[in-house]
Design a protein around this motif. Structure first.
Motif, PDB file in Angstrom:
ATOM      1  N   LEU A 121       0.814  -1.217   0.000  1.00 29.37           N
ATOM      2  CA  LEU A 121       0.000   0.000   0.000  1.00 29.37           C
ATOM      3  C   LEU A 121       0.849   1.269   0.000  1.00 29.37           C
ATOM      4  CD1 LEU A 121      -2.792  -1.046   2.552  1.00 29.37           C
ATOM      5  CD2 LEU A 121      -2.972  -0.922   0.050  1.00 29.37           C
ATOM      6  N   SER A 122       2.124   1.142   0.385  1.00 26.96           N
ATOM      7  CA  SER A 122       2.996   2.334   0.418  1.00 26.96           C
ATOM      8  C   SER A 122       3.384   2.803  -0.978  1.00 26.96           C
ATOM      9  CB  SER A 122       4.270   2.021   1.220  1.00 26.96           C
ATOM     10  OG  SER A 122       5.093   1.085   0.528  1.00 26.96           O
ATOM     11  N   VAL A 123       3.246   1.936  -1.978  1.00 31.28           N
ATOM     12  CA  VAL A 123       3.567   2.304  -3.361  1.00 31.28           C
ATOM     13  C   VAL A 123       2.305   2.861  -4.011  1.00 31.28           C
ATOM     14  CG1 VAL A 123       4.426   1.481  -5.585  1.00 31.28           C
ATOM     15  CG2 VAL A 123       5.267   0.457  -3.464  1.00 31.28           C
ATOM     16  N   PRO A 124       2.331   4.096  -4.505  1.00 26.77           N
ATOM     17  CA  PRO A 124       1.137   4.685  -5.136  1.00 26.77           C
ATOM     18  C   PRO A 124       0.578   3.786  -6.239  1.00 26.77           C
ATOM     19  CG  PRO A 124       2.841   6.342  -4.868  1.00 26.77           C
ATOM     20  CD  PRO A 124       3.471   5.031  -4.509  1.00 26.77           C
ATOM     21  N   HIS A 125      -0.728   3.578  -6.198  1.00 29.02           N
ATOM     22  CA  HIS A 125      -1.355   2.689  -7.171  1.00 29.02           C
ATOM     23  C   HIS A 125      -1.224   3.214  -8.600  1.00 29.02           C
ATOM     24  CE1 HIS A 125      -3.914  -0.637  -8.310  1.00 29.02           C
ATOM     25  NE2 HIS A 125      -4.733   0.173  -8.965  1.00 29.02           N
ATOM     26  N   GLY A 126      -1.048   4.530  -8.706  1.00 24.91           N
ATOM     27  CA  GLY A 126      -0.899   5.131 -10.027  1.00 24.91           C
ATOM     28  C   GLY A 126       0.311   4.599 -10.787  1.00 24.91           C
TER      29      GLY A 126
END
Length: 237
Positions: A121-126
């Protein structure tokens, strides 16, 4: 009052040290299988289905609520009984270290699931969406874009997991495993437990450098990965 016996201290240290390999076996094995369990549980908790998220949450809640030594006894005494009554499988000759690995794999699975979930979740989904839009398959996007960044975030916690396992795994002596602590307790018993100070200082001198080395290795590893990632970002820009 007797004085400190350096000869006994050295004797304990020399005789216990070779059993460090037993500790290493269940530490590495428990972390590995705990990671696999944690990955599955993290996928459940990240699922869009409420039932699957509930199952994952229940697993984490239950395993975090049971003390390690209690679960160790449940697995050691209960697993053979259950397998025998349900499937006719007899585990009489099973090595004690198997019960230790099973127990701590289950325990670490709950912690690993949280580490994996929060790292993901720390990595932007974009970033994932952008990778898919430029032609990468979903699996490639996760492995090439999401995983490297999430792994850097997870690395300090993974180091803590190894250190936790190094210390908490010492409870294995309670079911008779001859690891570092188990062998030490056995040797202490042979001397009528009158040299406990020498024994515990010898044990501390074995555990302390191991945890310090693990901590240092993971810090160096994290620093190198962060530097490498920053260089790659600068080149990409």
């Amino acid at each position: 009052m007797r004085g400190f016996r350096w000869d006994i201290f050295i004797e304990f240290f020399v005789k216990v040290l070779p059993y460090l390999y037993v500790t290493a076996i269940y530490v590495v094995s428990s972390v590995f299988f705990g990671f696999l369990i944690g990955l599955c549980v993290a996928m459940l908790r990240l699922s869009k289905r409420k039932v699957l998220r509930l199952i994952g949450s229940l697993y984490v809640t239950i395993l975090r609520s049971v003390p390690s030594v209690v679960l160790l006894f449940i697995i050691y005494y209960g697993l053979p009984m259950w397998l025998r009554s349900s499937f006719g499988i007899v585990m009489g000759d099973t090595d004690t270290i198997i019960y230790v690995i099973v127990t701590f794999s289950l325990i670490l699975g709950s912690s690993m699931s949280e580490i994996i979930r929060t790292s993901y979740l720390s990595v932007p989904h974009g970033q994932y969406e952008a990778a898919v839009m430029v032609g990468l398959k979903p699996t490639q996007a996760i492995l090439r874009i999401v995983f490297p960044q999430g792994f850097i975030v997870a690395l300090p916690n993974l180091g803590n997991i190894f250190i936790f396992m190094m210390k908490e795994g010492a409870l294995a002596y309670t079911i008779g495993l001859h690891d570092v602590l188990g062998r030490g307790m056995y040797l202490g018993g042979l001397k009528a437990n009158i040299y406990n100070l020498e024994l515990y200082l010898a044990l501390a001198l074995i555990y302390w450098p191991c945890t310090m080395i693990l901590d240092k290795v993971f810090k160096i590893w994290e620093k190198k990965l962060r530097s490498k990632y920053l260089r790659q970002r600068e080149k990409a820009c």
